[in-house]
Design a protein around this motif. Sequence first.
Motif, PDB file in Angstrom:
ATOM      1  N   SER A   3      38.995  11.093  22.979  1.00 52.50           N
ATOM      2  CA  SER A   3      38.047  10.793  24.054  1.00 52.50           C
ATOM      3  C   SER A   3      37.191   9.565  23.747  1.00 52.50           C
ATOM      4  O   SER A   3      36.801   8.857  24.660  1.00 52.50           O
ATOM      5  CB  SER A   3      37.160  12.009  24.344  1.00 52.50           C
ATOM      6  N   GLU A   4      36.904   9.308  22.464  1.00 53.89           N
ATOM      7  CA  GLU A   4      35.969   8.225  22.164  1.00 53.89           C
ATOM      8  C   GLU A   4      36.605   6.925  21.670  1.00 53.89           C
ATOM      9  O   GLU A   4      36.023   5.861  21.806  1.00 53.89           O
ATOM     10  CB  GLU A   4      34.927   8.681  21.137  1.00 53.89           C
ATOM     11  N   TYR A   5      37.767   7.027  21.023  1.00 51.18           N
ATOM     12  CA  TYR A   5      38.317   5.811  20.420  1.00 51.18           C
ATOM     13  C   TYR A   5      38.536   4.675  21.418  1.00 51.18           C
ATOM     14  O   TYR A   5      38.092   3.544  21.183  1.00 51.18           O
ATOM     15  CB  TYR A   5      39.610   6.097  19.641  1.00 51.18           C
ATOM     16  N   GLY A  31      37.187  -0.640  22.945  1.00 53.14           N
ATOM     17  CA  GLY A  31      36.963  -1.564  24.052  1.00 53.14           C
ATOM     18  C   GLY A  31      35.584  -2.212  23.951  1.00 53.14           C
ATOM     19  O   GLY A  31      35.415  -3.407  24.205  1.00 53.14           O
ATOM     20  N   TRP A  32      34.620  -1.405  23.541  1.00 49.56           N
ATOM     21  CA  TRP A  32      33.250  -1.898  23.343  1.00 49.56           C
ATOM     22  C   TRP A  32      33.227  -2.951  22.230  1.00 49.56           C
ATOM     23  O   TRP A  32      32.641  -4.021  22.374  1.00 49.56           O
ATOM     24  CB  TRP A  32      32.383  -0.694  22.994  1.00 49.56           C
ATOM     25  N   ALA A  86      43.639   1.371  23.907  1.00 49.27           N
ATOM     26  CA  ALA A  86      44.346   2.526  23.349  1.00 49.27           C
ATOM     27  C   ALA A  86      44.570   2.315  21.855  1.00 49.27           C
ATOM     28  O   ALA A  86      44.836   1.199  21.424  1.00 49.27           O
ATOM     29  CB  ALA A  86      45.679   2.708  24.055  1.00 49.27           C
ATOM     30  N   PRO A  87      44.439   3.374  21.049  1.00 46.02           N
ATOM     31  CA  PRO A  87      44.658   3.222  19.602  1.00 46.02           C
ATOM     32  C   PRO A  87      46.126   2.922  19.300  1.00 46.02           C
ATOM     33  O   PRO A  87      47.005   3.456  19.979  1.00 46.02           O
ATOM     34  CB  PRO A  87      44.261   4.588  19.038  1.00 46.02           C
ATOM     35  N   PHE A 139      45.272   7.645  14.244  1.00 47.81           N
ATOM     36  CA  PHE A 139      44.469   8.842  13.983  1.00 47.81           C
ATOM     37  C   PHE A 139      44.789   9.422  12.604  1.00 47.81           C
ATOM     38  O   PHE A 139      43.899   9.668  11.801  1.00 47.81           O
ATOM     39  CB  PHE A 139      44.717   9.896  15.074  1.00 47.81           C
ATOM     40  N   GLU A 140      46.079   9.602  12.328  1.00 49.71           N
ATOM     41  CA  GLU A 140      46.485  10.182  11.044  1.00 49.71           C
ATOM     42  C   GLU A 140      46.062   9.284   9.887  1.00 49.71           C
ATOM     43  O   GLU A 140      45.601   9.775   8.857  1.00 49.71           O
ATOM     44  CB  GLU A 140      48.006  10.403  10.994  1.00 49.71           C
TER      45      GLU A 140
END
Lengths: 169, 218
Positions: free
Chosen positions: A26-28, A33-34, B19-20, B25-26
């Motif tokens: 939800s936050e990444y 982007g920020w 988007a990551p 994440f891992e």
Amino acid sequence: VSVPDLGMRERAVDARERAASELFDSEYPRLAGWCRRLVDDTDTAHEIAAEAFTRLWSRWAGVSEPRGFLYVTAANLVHDHWRRRERERRATRLVRQPPTEQDEPGAGPDLRPLVDSLPRQMRAAVLLYYYADFSLREVAVLLGRKEGTVKSDLSRARVLLRQRLEASP
Amino acid sequence: VNHPDELDRLLSSPAHPLAPPAGLFERVRRRAARRRRARAALTVSAVAVVAGVGPPVALQLGADPGTPSPSVGDPSPSARTGPRCRTGGLRVSLGRIEAAAGSRYAMLVLANTSGRPCRLVGHPRVSAVDAAGHPLGPVASPAPGNPRRRLELFPGAVASTVLHWAGHAAGPCRPESTYLRVYPPGAGRAATVHARVQLCGDVFDVRDLTRGSAGPAR
């Protein structure tokens, strides 16, 4: 291992991993982007956002305001990035930076150097309030200051920014 | 640029989410776990390094560089010798339990809430107990090479240590605890903290307290 065999601790670990994954999802994207608005390229934005999450999760104890922690940490990292860039520029005596990845068209004049030139407390308030969309009250909690102080910092920052914008060519 | 509304437009233009990258994440989770373990190891080695040097050294362990951390009190080596910290004047809290390579670690934090300076030397006496207060396994033993250090804790300052025990692979396990019973060094009365700790085999040790904190425990 079948589910009934899972002990308390394993279930607690599962729940923690799930919570971490939800926070990341939800936050990444918003955080990255920020950051992207505040630095020159997408890779640096990802690096800073990832480092902020790493610092959040590498603490032994919990953080009561994870979202605020992420933005305050990222704001400090962005500031470090700018300072490093400035030192490199001076060291290599470049008059101009080579053209870097462009902002989206229509983004207008670059406010970043102006924001970064603000005194520290004002800068933090501007970054969190305008760029990260925290409420006045949240910014006050995050920075450990009174709401009234944050409010006056923001209005002084606007005066300074407006003056500097008008002075720039 | 001179238009007065330019500033508002610049300040309020929305950020586009990014988007990551795949697998990020891992990677971040692994990197964070490595840093936590490294910091626990640092607590241990820093204690070893200053052994025999004499005056207390201000160490900011457990705090992230570049982020706010609570005051650690007076770092002055010439700090006066205060009275011993009493159990009633300390807040005892336990950090998250971390698992790594068959071991379990948790940071134990003691904060001086007494309103006046006090002194801690050595390590707390820690045991795991059930809901009725019956001990589950041995009292944590001082880890090898554990030197005694005198810590002056000013009001609000904190000291911390790392507890270490073994996971399932180490041998038969005792029932999971409800609390940890913690006697601050030299104190006759224990503090009790909620903790689900399961001791396996016979590894359970504690380091000497060092100045600094892991931040407020949940």
